[in-house]
Design an enzyme around this catalytic site. Structure first.
Site, short mmCIF file in Angstrom:
data_model
loop_
_atom_site.label_atom_id
_atom_site.label_comp_id
_atom_site.label_asym_id
_atom_site.label_seq_id
_atom_site.Cartn_x
_atom_site.Cartn_y
_atom_site.Cartn_z
CD GLN A 105 -35.30 -4.79 57.73
OE1 GLN A 105 -36.01 -5.74 57.44
NE2 GLN A 105 -34.89 -4.57 58.97
CE LYS A 119 -43.45 -15.46 58.97
NZ LYS A 119 -44.68 -15.72 59.74
CE LYS A 147 -49.09 -17.12 66.66
NZ LYS A 147 -49.52 -16.83 65.28
CB THR A 148 -56.66 -16.51 70.72
OG1 THR A 148 -57.05 -16.30 69.35
CG2 THR A 148 -56.12 -15.22 71.29
CG ASP A 191 -38.14 -11.00 64.44
OD1 ASP A 191 -38.03 -9.80 64.77
OD2 ASP A 191 -39.16 -11.48 63.91
CG HIS A 195 -49.94 -9.62 64.73
ND1 HIS A 195 -48.81 -9.74 65.53
CD2 HIS A 195 -49.53 -9.89 63.47
CE1 HIS A 195 -47.78 -10.08 64.79
NE2 HIS A 195 -48.18 -10.17 63.53
CG HIS A 200 -47.16 -5.60 64.13
ND1 HIS A 200 -48.26 -6.29 63.66
CD2 HIS A 200 -46.16 -5.83 63.24
CE1 HIS A 200 -47.94 -6.90 62.53
NE2 HIS A 200 -46.69 -6.64 62.26
CB THR A 242 -47.92 -10.08 55.89
OG1 THR A 242 -47.89 -9.85 57.31
CG2 THR A 242 -46.50 -9.94 55.35
CE LYS A 244 -42.82 -15.17 67.64
NZ LYS A 244 -43.04 -14.92 66.21
NE ARG A 272 -42.91 -12.87 55.55
CZ ARG A 272 -43.52 -12.67 56.71
NH1 ARG A 272 -44.83 -12.82 56.78
NH2 ARG A 272 -42.84 -12.35 57.79
#
Length: 410
Positions: free
Chosen positions: A174, A83, A233-234, A195, A46, A49, A41, A230, A87
């Site tokens: 999947q 989500k 995240k910045t 998840d 990131h 993963h 995506t 989580k 998407r």
């Protein structure tokens, strides 16, 4: 006797859930092919993963063969897990470009020599499926009633926009991946984030029903802080593994600044340090825990960006906090005199270099007293930068106590 791989993964905090645990222990006593899927995506992985990637690396070191499955087909649908809305649709060209970038990144973490690991792309089989044949062959084996009990579907159905039929088929896609990888490579195990549990159960069950063969699912814990938020995240967004998206220095600083309570967990999950050393570092208290954070930041940055970049980031951080020269590894943005003439506001520079995600966020940072230029606090949201503020090494912007960015005038 070597520690069983599942015991090692449990000890380090990876394992969330698994199917047929006793059978899986026995299966992994012999070399086993397993896979983890990555939907392209974006054009980079990131930090979210990174947990399954580390699990793959531990598995490979224990003699098992990983398949890194690129979602060139499933990315055209979009996984509804986690989500609240559908998407954004991506073109085939964008997906294929992202796949190429991620393939390159994966080679940094796994050994692909001599068939020790495989990179596959589910676009090779999903993009050319015949809808009617697929539904007769695969769709007939899935119960809609059972699928609707999956958390990912229940959460989406509770939203205003609901769940599209397109996304509803994701579980079938999947699951079919697992079956295809079983047929092509003898793959017996799917691993991934927790998840993905419902989707993974579907694949393992499909192999058992279609092929009358054993197949397993094992999920990894998500990377969360001690209070359930989580990580990764910045202010500028996600913590990317691509140095063009998140510089090695910013990456290093993120781990250098984690909460004291998260240090031991991060050392166990994100590094290969022996657990005795992990526990020793995690038990440090007071100011000593900062030494453990430095080890964490260096080790994770070394694995993601290499030893040279980790050392440069470490030295740059030390020089900044020690008041020495700026160093060459600090994130740097070049601007021209024309850029400065057009808009010389501090808030504009904050947004341009990524210390703030937007101009409005930059204004809030200034209003909160968290911004300085060359160690001088900025109190006015309309404050300007002038050419004479640029020294030989540039101008230093600072957000909060520990986020720095150098601006160089060309």
């Amino acid at each position: 006797m070597a520690q069983h791989i599942l015991d090692l993964l449990k000890e380090r905090g990876f394992i969330a859930q698994m199917t047929f645990e006793d059978e899986l222990y026995k299966q992994l006593e012999t070399p086993t092919t397993f896979y983890v899927g990555f939907d392209p995506t974006a054009d980079s992985l990131h930090i979210g993963h990174y947990i399954p990637i580390m699990a793959m690396a531990h598995m490979q070191r224990a003699g098992h063969r990983p398949i890194a499955l690129m979602g060139g087909g499933t990315a055209m649908i979009g996984d509804p897990s986690g989500k609240t809305d559908m998407r954004k649709m991506m073109t085939v060209e964008t997906i294929d470009s992202n796949v190429a970038h991620i393939k390159e990144q994966m080679s940094h973490f796994l050994d692909f020599s001599e068939g020790k690991a495989i990179i596959a792309n589910n676009g090779d089989w999903l993009r050319h499926l015949n809808f009617i044949e697929f539904m007769r062959d695969i769709g007939s084996l899935f119960s809609v009633n059972k699928m609707l009990t999956a958390d990912c579907y229940k959460a989406r159905m509770a939203t205003d926009n609901g769940l599209s039929f397109l996304e509803f088929t994701y579980m079938l896609m999947q699951s079919y991946d697992f079956l295809e990888l079983f047929k092509r490579y003898g793959c017996r195990l799917q691993m991934g984030g927790n998840d993905q549990w419902s989707n993974m159960l579907g694949g393992a069950d499909l192999i058992r029903r279609k092929e009358r063969e054993s197949a397993y699912a094992c999920t990894c814990q998500l990377l969360l802080t001690h209070d359930g938020r989580k990580m990764g995240k910045t202010e500028a967004g996600a913590l990317w593994l691509d140095p063009k998206k998140t510089s090695p220095y910013d990456f290093y600083q993120y781990w250098r600044n984690v909460d004291d309570k998260d240090v031991q967990k991060c050392l166990a999950l994100l590094t290969f340090l022996p657990m005795d050393e992990v526990r020793r570092l995690g038990a440090l208290e007071g100011s000593q825990i900062n030494e453990a954070k430095k080890v964490l930041a260096y080790e994770v940055t070394k694995l993601v960006h290499g030893e040279e970049e980790a050392t440069k980031a470490q030295e740059a951080a030390a020089s900044l906090f020690g008041g020495a020269a700026l160093g060459g590894s600090i994130p740097t943005t070049e601007i021209t005199r024309d850029d400065l003439a057009k808009d010389a506001r501090v808030t504009t520079l904050l947004a341009a270099c990524g210390l703030a995600p937007s101009n409005s966020a930059a204004r809030r940072l200034v209003q909160g007293g968290g911004v300085s230029v060359n160690d001088q606090k900025v109190a006015d949201v309309n404050a300007l930068v002038t050419e004479d503020m640029f020294g030989a090494e540039g101008l230093m912007l600072k957000s909060g106590k520990k986020k720095f960015h150098r601006i160089v005038l060309k």
